[in-house]
Design a protein around this motif. Structure first.
Motif, PDB file in Angstrom:
ATOM      1  N   ASN A 156       0.832  -1.206   0.000  1.00  0.00           N
ATOM      2  CA  ASN A 156       0.000   0.000   0.000  1.00  0.00           C
ATOM      3  C   ASN A 156       0.867   1.256   0.000  1.00  0.00           C
ATOM      4  N   LEU A 157       1.958   1.222   0.741  1.00  0.00           N
ATOM      5  CA  LEU A 157       2.869   2.368   0.798  1.00  0.00           C
ATOM      6  C   LEU A 157       3.504   2.620  -0.566  1.00  0.00           C
ATOM      7  N   ALA A 158       3.946   1.565  -1.224  1.00  0.00           N
ATOM      8  CA  ALA A 158       4.548   1.719  -2.552  1.00  0.00           C
ATOM      9  C   ALA A 158       3.530   2.251  -3.561  1.00  0.00           C
ATOM     10  N   ARG A 159       2.294   1.768  -3.472  1.00  0.00           N
ATOM     11  CA  ARG A 159       1.244   2.224  -4.378  1.00  0.00           C
ATOM     12  C   ARG A 159       0.917   3.700  -4.141  1.00  0.00           C
ATOM     13  N   GLU A 160       0.852   4.106  -2.881  1.00  0.00           N
ATOM     14  CA  GLU A 160       0.534   5.498  -2.573  1.00  0.00           C
ATOM     15  C   GLU A 160       1.662   6.433  -2.986  1.00  0.00           C
ATOM     16  N   LYS A 161       2.913   5.995  -2.836  1.00  0.00           N
ATOM     17  CA  LYS A 161       4.035   6.827  -3.267  1.00  0.00           C
ATOM     18  C   LYS A 161       4.024   7.019  -4.781  1.00  0.00           C
ATOM     19  N   ALA A 162       3.688   5.964  -5.508  1.00  0.00           N
ATOM     20  CA  ALA A 162       3.612   6.091  -6.963  1.00  0.00           C
ATOM     21  C   ALA A 162       2.502   7.065  -7.368  1.00  0.00           C
ATOM     22  N   TYR A 163       1.369   7.002  -6.677  1.00  0.00           N
ATOM     23  CA  TYR A 163       0.277   7.924  -6.970  1.00  0.00           C
ATOM     24  C   TYR A 163       0.675   9.354  -6.617  1.00  0.00           C
ATOM     25  N   MET A 256      -2.777  15.564   1.260  1.00  0.00           N
ATOM     26  CA  MET A 256      -3.423  14.398   1.863  1.00  0.00           C
ATOM     27  C   MET A 256      -2.646  13.126   1.564  1.00  0.00           C
ATOM     28  N   SER A 257      -2.121  13.035   0.360  1.00  0.00           N
ATOM     29  CA  SER A 257      -1.326  11.866   0.003  1.00  0.00           C
ATOM     30  C   SER A 257      -0.056  11.779   0.842  1.00  0.00           C
ATOM     31  N   LEU A 258       0.620  12.910   1.041  1.00  0.00           N
ATOM     32  CA  LEU A 258       1.831  12.922   1.870  1.00  0.00           C
ATOM     33  C   LEU A 258       1.519  12.564   3.322  1.00  0.00           C
ATOM     34  N   LYS A 259       0.388  13.017   3.840  1.00  0.00           N
ATOM     35  CA  LYS A 259       0.004  12.652   5.206  1.00  0.00           C
ATOM     36  C   LYS A 259      -0.307  11.159   5.311  1.00  0.00           C
ATOM     37  N   TYR A 260      -0.926  10.619   4.279  1.00  0.00           N
ATOM     38  CA  TYR A 260      -1.230   9.180   4.281  1.00  0.00           C
ATOM     39  C   TYR A 260       0.061   8.363   4.228  1.00  0.00           C
ATOM     40  N   ILE A 261       1.036   8.833   3.463  1.00  0.00           N
ATOM     41  CA  ILE A 261       2.339   8.151   3.401  1.00  0.00           C
ATOM     42  C   ILE A 261       3.015   8.187   4.769  1.00  0.00           C
ATOM     43  N   THR A 262       2.955   9.323   5.443  1.00  0.00           N
ATOM     44  CA  THR A 262       3.526   9.433   6.791  1.00  0.00           C
ATOM     45  C   THR A 262       2.838   8.468   7.751  1.00  0.00           C
TER      46      THR A 262
END
Length: 412
Positions: A156-163, A256-262
């Motif tokens: 999930n982390l790799a997928r969110e970073k790509a997005y 929001m994406s950066l907060k989700y990655i954190t």
């Protein structure tokens, strides 16, 4: 000769449909359905026991597709049931692909719960290439639950970073190419992306203020923050301008994406601590291999379990992990390219490959092996070399789990 009662079960969230068969392929009772809960399983046990006595069977073999978690409570209850264990009992969780491919051997068969139960029983009767029987193990299962969830989080982390990188291109198209920071998701980089509404604001800020901002957000750890500031200003000059109407939505999504990655990164760290704590209950020597930390050791141990179930055979463990290459040959033709089957336990394959990548960075023998395999081909060099290095690592892992001896590098 053994005369087992063969039981095929089609598992669902609410019900389990059952087919009873003897070793000759004859159904010994009508197919029936029970609830997939404790009372339903108790009814199932009574009917199976009655059939064993009535048919003079001397063993019980039960197969069901491992669909999600719906099969687990059912099998765990059967495995611990003292009444059913008066006879030799074997429980086989089938990969759905196994029964799906076997079903293709029939000319024309409908898709229904009773028929799927029949197919499972008939595949069990065939007997070849069956999975290892299920046994609940207090030592390994809690660790397996943690390591598999970590696998889920990492993907999930790799997928969110790509997005996130895709959205970042809209805000600053040159950001990932010029790389003003070595880590796009580092603290200073995140501050730049979140605190400046547009790339034009970065270009407008005085250079000295930008240097101080970067140095402060980087906690004074940059060796030369002025160089980072120059690259960042170049990013501002060379990137496409984002229309004003898109600035607010892009900043909102990016933030929001950066907060989700954190959040995901914090969850992974918390899970790593729990995994290391759980691993303390299992004595092993895998951590003596250079580069093998507690997470990789836990992921491998949790999936292999007791190596005795593989007869301490490294080839069986490798096949279980999916490290098997199919050969293509016909008459005088022999294909040069052999593809990985990509079947087996994907969690074990993941942890072995990740561990192999770390070990080859820390051990000279595995580094030399990786380099040799890397330069043997021109395509997919890194992936191929890592998989082959992981296959080599399987031998060492099984050896250490079998002997419980520390790792000793080979003498050169």
């Amino acid at each position: 000769m053994s005369n087992p009662l063969l039981v095929g079960v089609d598992v669902h969230r609410k019900t389990n449909t059952v087919c009873l068969m003897d070793s000759q392929g004859r159904e010994v009772a009508p197919r029936f359905t029970v609830d997939n809960n404790r009372p339903g399983t108790e009814t199932f046990i009574k009917r199976i026991a009655q059939q064993v006595v009535a048919g003079n069977f001397d063993a019980i073999e039960i197969a069901a597709e491992a669909t999600g978690w719906y099969w687990w409570h059912f099998f765990q209850t059967l495995d611990q049931d003292p009444f059913l264990n008066r006879w030799p009992l074997a429980l086989y969780p089938f990969n759905p692909r196994l029964t799906a491919n076997f079903k293709k051997t029939y000319v024309d068969l409908d898709h229904s719960d009773p028929i799927d139960a029949f197919v499972a029983a008939d595949r069990l009767r065939l007997g070849r290439d069956l999975p290892a029987p299920f046994h609940y193990e207090d030592r390994y299962f809690p660790l397996r639950l943690l390591t598999r969830y970590r696998f889920h989080l990492i993907h999930n982390l790799a997928r969110e970073k790509a997005y996130c990188l895709a959205i970042l291109y809209l805000k600053a198209s040159e950001y990932t190419r010029l790389k003003p920071f070595s880590n796009v998701f580092g603290a200073a980089s995140r501050a730049v992306l979140q605190e400046f509404a547009s790339i034009e604001e970065i270009a407008a800020i005085p250079f000295d203020e930008l240097v101080e901002f970067i140095d402060r957000k980087g906690k004074r750890r940059f060796p030369d923050p002025t160089e980072n500031a120059r690259k960042l200003q170049r990013v501002a000059r060379d990137s496409y301008s984002l229309p004003e109407a898109l600035q607010q939505p892009v900043n909102l999504v990016l933030g929001m994406s950066l907060k989700y990655i954190t959040f995901l990164e914090r969850q992974v760290k918390r899970l790593d601590t729990a995994i290391a704590h759980q691993l303390e209950n299992i004595p092993h020597t895998l951590d003596t291999i250079p580069g093998m930390g507690p997470v990789f050791c836990a992921g491998i141990i949790a999936e292999i379990g007791d190596p005795a179930r593989f007869n301490y055979d490294q080839a069986k463990v490798a096949k279980y992990a999916g490290f098997k290459w199919r050969k293509r040959q016909s008459a005088d033709f022999q294909a040069e390219e052999t593809r990985l089957t990509r079947t087996g336990n994907r969690y074990l394959r993941y942890y072995l490959c990740e561990a192999a990548n770390r070990v080859r960075m820390c051990d000279s023998e595995y580094a030399a092996y990786y380099e040799r395999k890397f330069h043997e081909v021109r395509k997919h060099q890194h992936k191929r070399a890592i998989v082959l290095t992981a296959r080599k690592l399987v031998r060492l892992v099984v050896r250490l789990l079998t002997t419980n001896q520390p790792y000793q590098p080979r003498r050169t």
